[in-house]
Design a protein around this motif. Structure first.
Motif, mmCIF file in Angstrom:
data_model
loop_
_atom_site.group_PDB
_atom_site.id
_atom_site.type_symbol
_atom_site.label_atom_id
_atom_site.label_comp_id
_atom_site.label_asym_id
_atom_site.label_seq_id
_atom_site.Cartn_x
_atom_site.Cartn_y
_atom_site.Cartn_z
ATOM 1 N N GLY A 282 0.826 -1.211 0.000
ATOM 2 C CA GLY A 282 0.000 0.000 0.000
ATOM 3 C C GLY A 282 0.859 1.260 0.000
ATOM 4 N N THR A 283 1.922 1.235 0.810
ATOM 5 C CA THR A 283 2.809 2.399 0.857
ATOM 6 C C THR A 283 3.469 2.620 -0.495
ATOM 7 O OG1 THR A 283 3.255 1.878 3.164
ATOM 8 C CG2 THR A 283 4.728 3.450 2.111
ATOM 9 N N SER A 284 3.898 1.528 -1.111
ATOM 10 C CA SER A 284 4.517 1.634 -2.436
ATOM 11 C C SER A 284 3.510 2.171 -3.451
ATOM 12 C CB SER A 284 5.017 0.247 -2.866
ATOM 13 O OG SER A 284 5.583 0.313 -4.139
ATOM 14 N N THR A 285 2.279 1.685 -3.365
ATOM 15 C CA THR A 285 1.239 2.179 -4.276
ATOM 16 C C THR A 285 0.972 3.665 -4.037
ATOM 17 O OG1 THR A 285 0.219 -0.008 -4.293
ATOM 18 C CG2 THR A 285 -1.138 1.820 -5.053
ATOM 19 N N ALA A 286 0.941 4.054 -2.763
ATOM 20 C CA ALA A 286 0.696 5.465 -2.438
ATOM 21 C C ALA A 286 1.820 6.345 -2.980
ATOM 22 C CB ALA A 286 0.568 5.635 -0.926
ATOM 23 N N ASP A 287 3.061 5.879 -2.832
ATOM 24 C CA ASP A 287 4.199 6.630 -3.383
ATOM 25 C C ASP A 287 4.053 6.798 -4.889
ATOM 26 O OD1 ASP A 287 5.525 7.146 -1.067
ATOM 27 O OD2 ASP A 287 6.931 5.479 -1.229
ATOM 28 N N PHE A 288 3.668 5.706 -5.544
ATOM 29 C CA PHE A 288 3.494 5.756 -6.999
ATOM 30 C C PHE A 288 2.369 6.717 -7.360
ATOM 31 C CE2 PHE A 288 2.291 4.474 -11.187
ATOM 32 C CZ PHE A 288 3.438 3.981 -11.781
ATOM 33 N N ALA A 289 1.251 6.589 -6.646
ATOM 34 C CA ALA A 289 0.068 7.396 -6.978
ATOM 35 C C ALA A 289 0.335 8.889 -6.773
ATOM 36 C CB ALA A 289 -1.115 6.953 -6.137
ATOM 37 N N VAL B 63 7.573 15.797 -8.669
ATOM 38 C CA VAL B 63 8.558 14.916 -8.054
ATOM 39 C C VAL B 63 8.322 14.902 -6.553
ATOM 40 C CG1 VAL B 63 11.020 14.503 -7.699
ATOM 41 C CG2 VAL B 63 10.225 15.440 -9.853
ATOM 42 N N HIS B 64 8.371 13.709 -5.956
ATOM 43 C CA HIS B 64 8.095 13.600 -4.517
ATOM 44 C C HIS B 64 9.137 12.723 -3.844
ATOM 45 C CE1 HIS B 64 4.101 15.382 -4.911
ATOM 46 N NE2 HIS B 64 3.981 14.697 -6.023
ATOM 47 N N ASP B 65 9.254 12.929 -2.540
ATOM 48 C CA ASP B 65 10.054 12.002 -1.743
ATOM 49 C C ASP B 65 9.302 10.677 -1.656
ATOM 50 O OD1 ASP B 65 12.213 13.570 -1.237
ATOM 51 O OD2 ASP B 65 11.347 14.461 0.574
ATOM 52 N N LEU B 66 10.057 9.649 -1.298
ATOM 53 C CA LEU B 66 9.440 8.323 -1.210
ATOM 54 C C LEU B 66 9.477 7.835 0.230
ATOM 55 C CD1 LEU B 66 11.170 6.667 -4.289
ATOM 56 C CD2 LEU B 66 8.982 7.850 -4.214
ATOM 57 N N HIS B 67 8.532 6.959 0.567
ATOM 58 C CA HIS B 67 8.566 6.291 1.869
ATOM 59 C C HIS B 67 9.457 5.071 1.708
ATOM 60 C CE1 HIS B 67 4.841 8.630 2.278
ATOM 61 N NE2 HIS B 67 5.207 8.697 3.538
ATOM 62 N N LEU C 118 11.075 2.606 -8.451
ATOM 63 C CA LEU C 118 9.815 3.278 -8.792
ATOM 64 C C LEU C 118 9.828 3.783 -10.231
ATOM 65 C CD1 LEU C 118 7.119 4.486 -7.371
ATOM 66 C CD2 LEU C 118 8.337 6.630 -7.634
ATOM 67 N N MET C 119 10.972 4.339 -10.654
ATOM 68 C CA MET C 119 11.043 4.931 -11.978
ATOM 69 C C MET C 119 11.395 3.916 -13.067
ATOM 70 S SD MET C 119 10.154 7.964 -11.760
ATOM 71 C CE MET C 119 9.756 9.078 -10.419
ATOM 72 N N SER C 120 11.631 2.694 -12.671
ATOM 73 C CA SER C 120 12.016 1.689 -13.665
ATOM 74 C C SER C 120 10.796 1.259 -14.475
ATOM 75 C CB SER C 120 12.619 0.474 -12.959
ATOM 76 O OG SER C 120 11.584 -0.304 -12.396
ATOM 77 N N PRO C 121 11.039 0.691 -15.637
ATOM 78 C CA PRO C 121 9.901 0.224 -16.449
ATOM 79 C C PRO C 121 9.174 -0.949 -15.819
ATOM 80 C CG PRO C 121 11.998 -0.266 -17.522
ATOM 81 C CD PRO C 121 12.319 0.543 -16.325
ATOM 82 N N TYR C 122 9.739 -1.510 -14.743
ATOM 83 C CA TYR C 122 9.118 -2.688 -14.130
ATOM 84 C C TYR C 122 8.178 -2.332 -12.973
ATOM 85 C CZ TYR C 122 13.169 -4.391 -16.621
ATOM 86 O OH TYR C 122 14.106 -4.616 -17.590
ATOM 87 N N THR D 280 8.884 12.298 -19.103
ATOM 88 C CA THR D 280 10.073 11.567 -19.533
ATOM 89 C C THR D 280 10.343 10.345 -18.662
ATOM 90 O OG1 THR D 280 11.485 13.007 -18.207
ATOM 91 C CG2 THR D 280 11.199 13.589 -20.528
ATOM 92 N N ASP D 281 9.547 10.138 -17.630
ATOM 93 C CA ASP D 281 9.757 8.913 -16.838
ATOM 94 C C ASP D 281 8.486 8.069 -16.789
ATOM 95 O OD1 ASP D 281 8.437 10.505 -14.789
ATOM 96 O OD2 ASP D 281 10.397 11.322 -14.323
ATOM 97 N N LEU D 282 7.680 8.254 -15.767
ATOM 98 C CA LEU D 282 6.526 7.357 -15.617
ATOM 99 C C LEU D 282 5.554 7.446 -16.793
ATOM 100 C CD1 LEU D 282 5.692 7.701 -11.810
ATOM 101 C CD2 LEU D 282 6.841 5.829 -12.983
#
Lengths: 430, 235
Positions: A27-34, A41-45, A68-72, A409-411
């Protein structure tokens, strides 16, 4: 029998904790992505302690951003801006596994081997995904993020608990014997307020058919919610501005790739963002559509008066190396991308080291780097940017003269670039 | 009771992730909308700098006024059409400065300038002259204008010295045209030939980059020359 039930319940409790931890990390990873859906640009948890403040830019934090910024980090990127984060189905999966753990704890008395095996299979889903993503992180990204490691660990703990539970239920007594043993032992389930139901459950093991639609729904619902609430990005599909001219009046644009749609990339061979952009472009599969020409724009005050300090020391020398033999610029660029840190480190330690490294690696450059012709050409390239009043930044990509927004240029690369290419093709069509 | 617990857990598992995800995405959408509104209202924070020619600190308003006058009056700011260059009288008139003050304008450009020294009565460039021109011209960076200020020593007749200084300035321009495939050359290179009449260089300039024999420097040698410099001013 009683011991087995308590072992099963203990395993279920551990599974529940693992599922909740996994859901928190996912969930935290999803929130960071969202959060990046606002195109900022944001800081990440990036912490194993959920919700903790982002630590300074240490290696692990960098790993989180790389992941986070990778294509995967997401799928369906050409369909939705940024795609659907892979952590999102993970969140749904762990939510379902929490339900399964509750089910296992409550119905432990009726569990048979097949229940235990099904639990193992359920947990193999996040474990399989963890192995796959972990392998990508190790072999492709060369970086691990703490949140991802938290997901991997939660999955592993859950699987071990499921295995122990399956082991504990592998030789369940027959139904009648189980009822007798249970009642004789004064088990809570038997002596509680639902003795008949409990006995029935033991005699008739609980159905698991409900779990299949619930699993599908718990995974699908958050994905549907995510996709359904995505911000409208159509405003940016036409790009962010246009080039005054795509002509190469100074003969300074170097060929980078061949393709049907004209594109110009403003780049710095020692810029990490340019390297990452190149990797994302490769991964997107859209690079082949573009006939890219590169404008060298080193962010190095040694040759570029528009920057006050050498953001990328040695970038001027490497840019000159690319201009010396434009037809072989690609191999110099690949070398520079692979050795960005060491080239900059060497140049910081001693002025001129970058040029020496380049000529050592590519002897044909000897006598060219630092020469008046190539230096003049590099300056002409910078003036090409001045005449078009380009922002002082790299990378920038112009597709048929239209600028891909910096935020794309990224996501958002696949989503927006595909649309820019389609637009260029339709405009070029008779 | 047990079925109810499982059902509640299932409902929570279905509802909570979807609700959280919707909230996260909608918050991002709200921030995006707010930023777009701020940009539309011109309240957005400044973005990165825009590529521009250099404009060094020495480009004072006074210097810019003089440069603009020189550029326009001497045909330097007209893209290469028509007559190029300023004759001695014109240069003195448009600069509206004494010779000493005119030379002082170039003092802040010491690192970017050089003096190509010619033989007496000659406008031929030798190897060291060409090397100096290359060194200075190739280091354009963000400069907009390249000044070639040719002179002659006071030996001989003034008319002949005016022609000689013009030939020296032309020799530099010809070399640049032959050596560099730069479509901006005519927009950038400005020629002034001063003969012996205006702004003779004094020995203060002996310490600047010079072609020829670095060991000797006298006023006559120094003024058989073309003074070269990039001017990092945005006009």
């Amino acid at each position: 029998m009683r011991t087995r039930i308590w072992i099963a319940r203990g395993c279920a409790a551990v599974m529940l904790l693992a599922a909740l931890a996994g859901a928190t990390f996912a969930g935290t990873s999803t929130a960071d992505f969202a959060r990046h859906l606002d195109r900022d640009v944001h800081d990440l948890h990036c912490s194993l302690v959920p919700g903790a403040a982002a630590p300074p830019a240490d290696a692990e934090h960098t790993g989180c951003r790389v992941a986070l910024m990778s294509p995967y980090s997401s799928v369906q990127r050409d369909r939705y801006w940024g795609g659907v984060p892979v952590a999102l189905p993970g969140l749904g999966t762990f939510a379902f596994l929490a339900v399964w753990a509750v089910f296992a704890a409550v119905r432990a008395g009726g569990f048979r081997l097949r229940h235990g095996v099904l639990g193992v299979l359920w947990w193999l889903l996040p474990v399989g995904a963890s192995i796959y993503m972990g392998r990508l992180a190790y072999t492709e990204l060369h970086a691990f993020c703490r949140l991802c490691v938290g997901i991997y660990a939660s999955s592993a703990v859950g699987l071990v608990s499921a295995l122990v539970m399956a082991f504990a239920t592998r030789r369940s007594p027959g139904a009648a014997a189980a009822v007798r043993a249970h009642l004789a032992a004064g088990d809570d389930e038997a002596a509680g307020d639902e003795p008949e139901a409990t006995a029935a459950q033991i005699v008739a093991p609980p159905s698991v058919w409900w779990s299949f639609p619930v699993a599908a729904l718990t995974v699908a619902a958050p994905v549907a919610a995510y996709v359904g609430s995505l911000p409208d990005m159509s405003e940016y599909e036409g790009g962010c501005g246009t080039l005054a001219s795509i002509d190469d009046e100074y003969d300074v644009l170097i060929p980078l790739s061949e393709g049907p749609v004209d594109a110009i990339e403003v780049m710095d061979p020692l810029c990490a963002a340019c390297r990452a952009f190149e990797e994302r472009l490769d991964a997107s599969g859209l690079g082949g559509e573009l006939g890219r020409r590169g404008l060298l724009f080193p962010l190095d005050s040694e040759c570029n008066w528009m920057v006050r300090s050498s953001v990328h020391p040695g970038a001027c020398a490497v840019s000159e190396a690319m201009l010396c033999e434009p037809a072989r610029a690609g191999e110099v660029l690949r070398w520079a991308f692979e050795n960005q840190e060491s080239i900059m480190e060497a140049e910081r330690a001693r002025a001129g080291a970058a040029a020496e490294l380049a000529t050592t690696r590519f002897p044909y450059l000897r006598g060219c780097i630092g020469g008046v012709e190539v230096r003049s050409e590099l300056h002409r390239g910078l003036r090409w940017a001045v005449r078009r009043e380009l922002p002082v930044m790299t990378p920038q990509l112009f597709v048929a003269g239209r600028k891909l927004c910096n935020e794309d240029t990224d996501l958002g690369l696949e989503y927006m670039l595909r649309r820019l290419i389609a637009s260029a093709r339709s405009e070029a069509a008779p | 009771m047990k079925s109810a617990i499982i059902a509640i857990a299932a409902v929570l598992a279905l509802w909570a992730p979807s609700a959280l995800v919707t909230g996260w995405v909608e918050q991002a959408g709200t921030r995006l909308a707010e930023r777009e509104a701020a940009e539309a209202a011109g309240e957005a924070p400044p973005t990165s700098a825009v590529a521009a020619v250099s404009n060094e600190e020495y480009c004072t308003p006074q210097l810019k006024v003089i440069l603009r006058r020189v550029l326009q009056s001497c045909g330097l700011a007209q893209g290469g059409g028509g007559e190029r260059g300023c004759q001695p009288a014109t240069a003195a008139q448009v600069a509206a400065l004494s010779g000493g003050d005119f030379n002082a304008l170039f003092l802040p450009m010491a690192e970017r300038a050089g003096v190509v020294q010619f033989d007496a009565s000659s406008a031929e460039l030798d190897a060291s002259d060409r090397a100096l021109i290359d060194r200075i011209f190739s280091d354009q960076q963000g400069a907009s204008y390249f000044f070639v200020v040719a002179r002659a020593s006071p030996d001989g007749r003034a008319e002949m010295n005016a022609e000689l200084s013009e030939a020296r300035a032309a020799a530099v321009l010809t070399y640049l045209r032959e050596r560099y495939d730069d479509p901006d050359l005519d927009r950038e290179v400005g020629l002034l030939w001063l003969g012996e009449e205006f702004a003779q260089l004094d020995t203060e300039f002996c310490s600047w980059q010079r072609s020829g024999d670095a060991a000797t420097c006298d006023p006559a040698e120094l003024n058989r020359s073309a003074f070269l410099t990039w001017v990092d001013c945005s006009l």
